[in-house]
Design an enzyme around this catalytic site. Structure first.
Site, PDB file in Angstrom:
ATOM      1  CG  HIS A 184      -3.069  -3.340   4.377  1.00 15.26           C
ATOM      2  ND1 HIS A 184      -1.888  -2.831   4.831  1.00 15.26           N
ATOM      3  CD2 HIS A 184      -3.630  -2.344   3.650  1.00 15.26           C
ATOM      4  CE1 HIS A 184      -1.756  -1.580   4.424  1.00 15.26           C
ATOM      5  NE2 HIS A 184      -2.790  -1.259   3.698  1.00 15.26           N
ATOM      6  CB  CYS A 200      -0.973  -0.064   1.167  1.00 15.37           C
ATOM      7  SG  CYS A 200      -2.359   1.055   1.001  1.00 15.37           S
TER       8      CYS A 200
HETATM    9  N1  GLN Z   1      -2.147   6.841   2.656  1.00 15.51           N
HETATM   10  C1  GLN Z   1      -2.269   6.003   1.511  1.00 15.51           C
HETATM   11  C2  GLN Z   1      -3.644   6.028   0.896  1.00 15.51           C
HETATM   12  O1  GLN Z   1      -4.607   6.329   1.564  1.00 15.51           O
HETATM   13  C3  GLN Z   1      -1.864   4.583   1.834  1.00 15.51           C
HETATM   14  C4  GLN Z   1      -2.819   3.890   2.768  1.00 15.51           C
HETATM   15  C5  GLN Z   1      -2.317   2.569   3.263  1.00 15.51           C
HETATM   16  O2  GLN Z   1      -1.106   2.313   3.281  1.00 15.51           O
HETATM   17  N2  GLN Z   1      -3.208   1.726   3.716  1.00 15.51           N
HETATM   18  O3  GLN Z   1      -3.777   5.756  -0.266  1.00 15.51           O
END
Ligand code: GLN
Length: 238
Positions: free
Chosen positions: A190, A93
């Site tokens: 995740h 992510c």
């Molecule tokens: N901040 C990033 C987004 O919202 C990554 C989010 C995350 O790593 N879950 O796209």
């Protein structure tokens, strides 16, 4: 045999159980008698990426990504060269986003990436949240959980990790999920990702051993009954 894993910025980049990826890598090494050292990489400390056999970075909030993105710029050329030479990397992510060209957050903040892969990310107002199923030509069916506002787009000729069967994936539009570039895997999954997709963990371990020892190494098969059960449970949920 021995492996050294760099766990990048664990205090800022590790969401929704991402640390489970590190535990999985360490355990699957341990169960095979491979000594696995984890080094936690923090902002501002001098780091020598040449010592690592595998890099891992998890997800993060936009704010954390700004800090980490800035620190990573110091190692941009070094990391780029190592990835070109086959250093295995797993990015989840927010970590995935930072290895691209840039992440423009939904508030309009431009966070430069380290441009290891030809991808870019633009934040949107609608968060993409939920359980995901992906079909990958390399790994078969993959499962996980996504939660991001960023929409990631792949440059010309860049290979995705797979096609979205259920969920949003890279951007909720083109049905693609993640990226595979040389021995680097980037994904929005995740959950954590590796415990329920152990074939990816073993792929990374094999690549890391080959990278370190410069020869193909076979991994002893493990009893994956529990891993397969958790994979199925995540699939049912999706
Ligand atoms: N901040 C990033 C987004 O919202 C990554 C989010 C995350 O790593 N879950 O796209």
């Amino acid at each position: 045999m021995k492996l050294k894993i760099f766990y990048l910025y664990p205090n800022l980049m590790s969401l929704y159980g991402d640390v489970g990826n590190i535990i999985t890598l360490r355990k699957r090494c341990e169960w095979r008698g491979i000594d696995c050292e984890i080094e936690e990489i923090k902002v501002g400390k001098n780091k020598n990426f040449r010592e690592a056999d595998l890099l891992f970075m998890g997800g993060g909030q936009d704010r954390g990504q700004r800090i980490v993105g800035q620190d990573l710029q110091n190692y941009k050329e070094e990391i780029k060269e190592l990835v070109e030479n086959g250093l295995p990397v797993l990015l989840i992510c927010g970590g995935y986003q930072l290895f691209g060209k840039y992440f423009k957050t939904k508030d309009g903040v431009l966070i430069p990436g380290i441009e290891v892969i030809d991808i870019w990310t633009i934040g949107g107002d609608r968060r993409m949240i939920g359980n995901v199923i992906v079909q990958s030509s390399i790994f078969g069916k993959l499962v996980g959980f996504e939660n991001h506002s960023g929409r990631t787009f792949l440059g010309e000729g860049i290979q995705p990790l797979g096609r979205v069967v259920k969920g949003y994936g890279n951007n909720g539009k083109d049905k693609l999920e993640g990226v595979v570039y040389k021995n680097l895997i980037g994904t929005y999954l995740h959950g954590p990702f590796l415990p329920k997709n152990p074939q990816v963990a073993d792929w990374l371990i094999r690549k890391a051993l080959t990278y370190r020892y410069r020869e193909e190494i076979d991994l002893k098969p493990l009893n994956d009954e529990l891993e397969i059960e958790s994979h199925k449970a995540a699939e049912r949920r999706a």
